[in-house]
Write an enzyme that holds these catalytic residues in place. Structure first.
Site, PDB file in Angstrom:
ATOM      1  N   THR A  23       0.800  -1.432  -0.271  1.00  0.00           N
ATOM      2  CA  THR A  23      -0.068  -0.058  -0.039  1.00  0.00           C
ATOM      3  C   THR A  23       0.806   1.315  -0.559  1.00  0.00           C
ATOM      4  OG1 THR A  23      -1.589  -1.418   1.233  1.00  0.00           O
ATOM      5  CG2 THR A  23      -1.883   1.166   1.302  1.00  0.00           C
ATOM      6  N   LYS A 114       8.157   1.482  11.963  1.00  0.00           N
ATOM      7  CA  LYS A 114       8.504   2.062  13.103  1.00  0.00           C
ATOM      8  C   LYS A 114       8.295   0.504  14.389  1.00  0.00           C
ATOM      9  CE  LYS A 114       4.270   0.622  12.524  1.00  0.00           C
ATOM     10  NZ  LYS A 114       2.738   1.246  11.341  1.00  0.00           N
ATOM     11  N   GLU A 138       9.623   9.924   8.803  1.00  0.00           N
ATOM     12  CA  GLU A 138       8.761  11.083   9.260  1.00  0.00           C
ATOM     13  C   GLU A 138       7.901  10.226   9.066  1.00  0.00           C
ATOM     14  OE1 GLU A 138       8.487  14.564   9.786  1.00  0.00           O
ATOM     15  OE2 GLU A 138       6.574  13.526  10.591  1.00  0.00           O
ATOM     16  N   VAL A 141       5.629   7.481  12.195  1.00  0.00           N
ATOM     17  CA  VAL A 141       5.004   8.002  13.564  1.00  0.00           C
ATOM     18  C   VAL A 141       3.753   8.507  12.804  1.00  0.00           C
ATOM     19  CG1 VAL A 141       4.501   8.610  15.497  1.00  0.00           C
ATOM     20  CG2 VAL A 141       6.240   7.852  14.653  1.00  0.00           C
ATOM     21  N   ILE A 145       1.215  13.597   9.273  1.00  0.00           N
ATOM     22  CA  ILE A 145       1.746  14.890  10.027  1.00  0.00           C
ATOM     23  C   ILE A 145       2.469  14.594  10.099  1.00  0.00           C
ATOM     24  CG2 ILE A 145       1.656  15.370  12.525  1.00  0.00           C
ATOM     25  CD1 ILE A 145      -1.467  13.924  12.997  1.00  0.00           C
ATOM     26  N   GLY A 196     -12.133  -1.038   5.261  1.00  0.00           N
ATOM     27  CA  GLY A 196     -10.430  -0.739   4.650  1.00  0.00           C
ATOM     28  C   GLY A 196      -9.838  -0.615   5.194  1.00  0.00           C
ATOM     29  N   GLU A 199      -6.891  -3.343   9.734  1.00  0.00           N
ATOM     30  CA  GLU A 199      -6.194  -4.836   8.761  1.00  0.00           C
ATOM     31  C   GLU A 199      -7.009  -6.224   9.227  1.00  0.00           C
ATOM     32  OE1 GLU A 199      -2.918  -4.807   7.417  1.00  0.00           O
ATOM     33  OE2 GLU A 199      -2.813  -2.908   8.254  1.00  0.00           O
ATOM     34  N   ASP A 210       1.082  -0.962  17.965  1.00  0.00           N
ATOM     35  CA  ASP A 210       1.114  -0.378  16.662  1.00  0.00           C
ATOM     36  C   ASP A 210       1.827   1.075  17.924  1.00  0.00           C
ATOM     37  OD1 ASP A 210       1.754   0.487  14.118  1.00  0.00           O
ATOM     38  OD2 ASP A 210      -0.187   1.907  14.621  1.00  0.00           O
ATOM     39  N   LYS A 214       5.017   3.741  17.913  1.00  0.00           N
ATOM     40  CA  LYS A 214       5.099   5.131  17.751  1.00  0.00           C
ATOM     41  C   LYS A 214       5.620   6.280  18.923  1.00  0.00           C
ATOM     42  CE  LYS A 214       2.177   4.242  13.868  1.00  0.00           C
ATOM     43  NZ  LYS A 214       0.285   4.065  13.935  1.00  0.00           N
TER      44      LYS A 214
HETATM   45  N1  HSE Z   1      -2.285   0.634  11.192  1.00  0.00           N
HETATM   46  C1  HSE Z   1      -2.261   1.960  11.720  1.00  0.00           C
HETATM   47  C2  HSE Z   1      -3.104   2.330  12.436  1.00  0.00           C
HETATM   48  C3  HSE Z   1      -1.348   2.791  10.780  1.00  0.00           C
HETATM   49  O1  HSE Z   1      -4.365   2.090  12.322  1.00  0.00           O
HETATM   50  O2  HSE Z   1      -3.040   3.528  12.795  1.00  0.00           O
HETATM   51  C4  HSE Z   1       0.551   2.281  10.345  1.00  0.00           C
HETATM   52  O3  HSE Z   1       0.914   2.521  11.604  1.00  0.00           O
END
Ligand code: HSE
Length: 432
Positions: A23, A114, A138, A141, A145, A196, A199, A210, A214
């Protein structure tokens, strides 16, 4: 007005090797094609994707230019005309090896990874310093932004001591729609997957991993001291119920998955947890899959940045900005060196103070409140607000405490579990 003007090296061809055509990779490729002329006009950089490494043949688009795609990394790393290697394959082992090799072979690198930076960042930054290479990240995270740039450059004199982040779009989407009373956790997660936003395997998002990776990156930059994923205590939103969100709303709060990085008495504290935010808190207004980072510093008071935190095209804008920044920076300078120039200790998690939300099922009898209040008082936990809803001979009791130390709060909750009047394990959430 290319080729003249401000002393920059105009119309310089910069060739990029792209690792991964998922993606983000596909979005980076298309954005570079689409914005090529504008980038050339604006920066003097004639940006070209020279090669794309993709081992999954099904991801190679029909009609791709002859020779653009390869499944052989050496075609990128051995090509002396490729200056910058962009890693968007994800995972940690192969990605580490590609970036390590690329820097040793004289390439500057950009990554959106990350997990890699939060687990093996130190080795990569040390290599970048030794090899005098750029390592830019960049896109790792908060998608579009520009938080890394802002924290590393614009906030260099801000004396940052607190970073609160909504840095996971999937969980913010789910919690926003639960707040709007559109379904329970499982229903909204299923809808997010259909659309979508989430995941097929949402574990890393809903479990907090995740966001923790970050926050490790943001805390390392904010406090100039290395924070790895292992240093972040995190929990996810899997156990947050619609009833919790409704009670929070009744009490004037919004539930969000919050990353909290703070300097407390000179020690670093980084945690990720579902939390109640007062409805008037700036982060409470961040809806859907958006992200936001809220900074507090001695010299700045408060600054907040918000925007799309996920998705191919928004994330690709961050990757392309890193590429252009490298292409226009002759000396690797301070942005190349790791920002962690000191090594601070960690503030003990059990000493951190916060207010808490507690939901418990209790017997609806005389003396029950007194028993619970007495246990709390024993551990210096002070009750600020309360709601009780009866259900036959049982009641649901919802309490908000005043700020209290984690250690005292945990001891009080443990002790309430021994009370005959308490029917089940209490649900607890922190209040920001
Ligand atoms: N899967 C992450 C989110 C995006 O839902 O923010 C990629 O880090």
């Amino acid at each position: 007005m290319t080729g003249e003007g401000n002393g920059m090296d105009r119309d310089r061809v910069v060739r990029v090797g792209l690792l991964g055509f998922g993606t983000i990779g596909a979005s980076v490729y298309r954005l570079i094609q689409k914005e090529h002329d504008r980038i050339l006009e604006g920066t003097g950089v004639d940006l070209q994707v020279a090669k794309v490494l993709e081992i999954d043949a099904t991801k190679v688009p029909a009609g791709a230019p002859e020779g653009l795609f390869t499944d052989d990394f050496s075609q990128i790393v051995d090509d002396p005309t490729i200056e910058i290697v962009v890693e968007v394959i994800g995972g940690t082992d192969a990605a580490f090896s590609f970036l390590d090799t690329a820097m040793r072979r004289g390439k500057n690198v950009v990554t959106a990874n990350k997990q890699l930076l939060a687990t093996r960042g130190e080795a990569l930054f040390t290599l970048a310093r030794d090899e005098k290479r750029h390592l830019r990240f960049e896109a790792s995270v908060a998608g579009a932004i520009p938080i890394i740039k802002v924290m590393r450059e614009s906030m260099i004199a801000a004396g940052l001591h607190t970073v609160y982040g909504i840095v996971n779009g999937t969980t913010n989407y789910i919690l926003t729609h639960m707040y709007n009373d559109e379904g329970d956790y499982a229903e909204i997660l299923a809808r997010a997957q259909e659309l979508g936003y989430a995941e097929a395997d949402p574990t890393a998002d809903v479990g907090g991993d995740d966001a923790a990776a970050k926050m490790a990156i943001l805390a390392s930059i904010a406090f100039h001291s290395r924070v790895t994923l292992r240093d972040v205590a995190f929990s996810g939103i899997e156990n947050v119920t619609l009833a919790d969100v409704r009670y929070a709303k009744d009490l004037g709060f919004v539930v969000k998955l919050v990353g909290a990085a703070r300097l407390i008495e000179g020690g670093v504290s980084v945690r990720v947890f579902p939390a109640l935010l007062p409805q008037e808190h700036p982060l409470a207004a961040i809806h859907g899959s958006n992200n936001a980072v809220f900074l507090q510093g001695e010299a700045i008071g408060e600054v907040m940045l918000m925007g799309p935190g996920a998705g191919g095209v928004p994330t690709a804008t961050a990757v392309v900005s890193d590429i252009i920044s490298i292409a226009n920076t002759k000396d690797v300078g301070f942005l190349q060196s790791c920002s962690c120039y000191r090594s601070l200790g960690f503030y003990p998690a059990e000493e951190v103070e916060s207010a808490f939300f507690i939901k418990m099922d209790v017997a609806d009898q005389a003396g029950v409140l007194a028993q619970i209040a007495s246990v709390f008082a024993e551990h210096s936990v002070s009750i600020a607000r309360m709601i009780q809803k009866g259900r036959g001979d049982e009641a649901e009791l919802v309490l908000i405490t005043h700020p209290t130390r984690e250690r005292d709060f945990s001891a009080a909750i443990e002790q309430t579990r021994g009370l005959v009047c308490c029917k089940s394990r209490p649900m607890t959430l922190r209040v920001l």
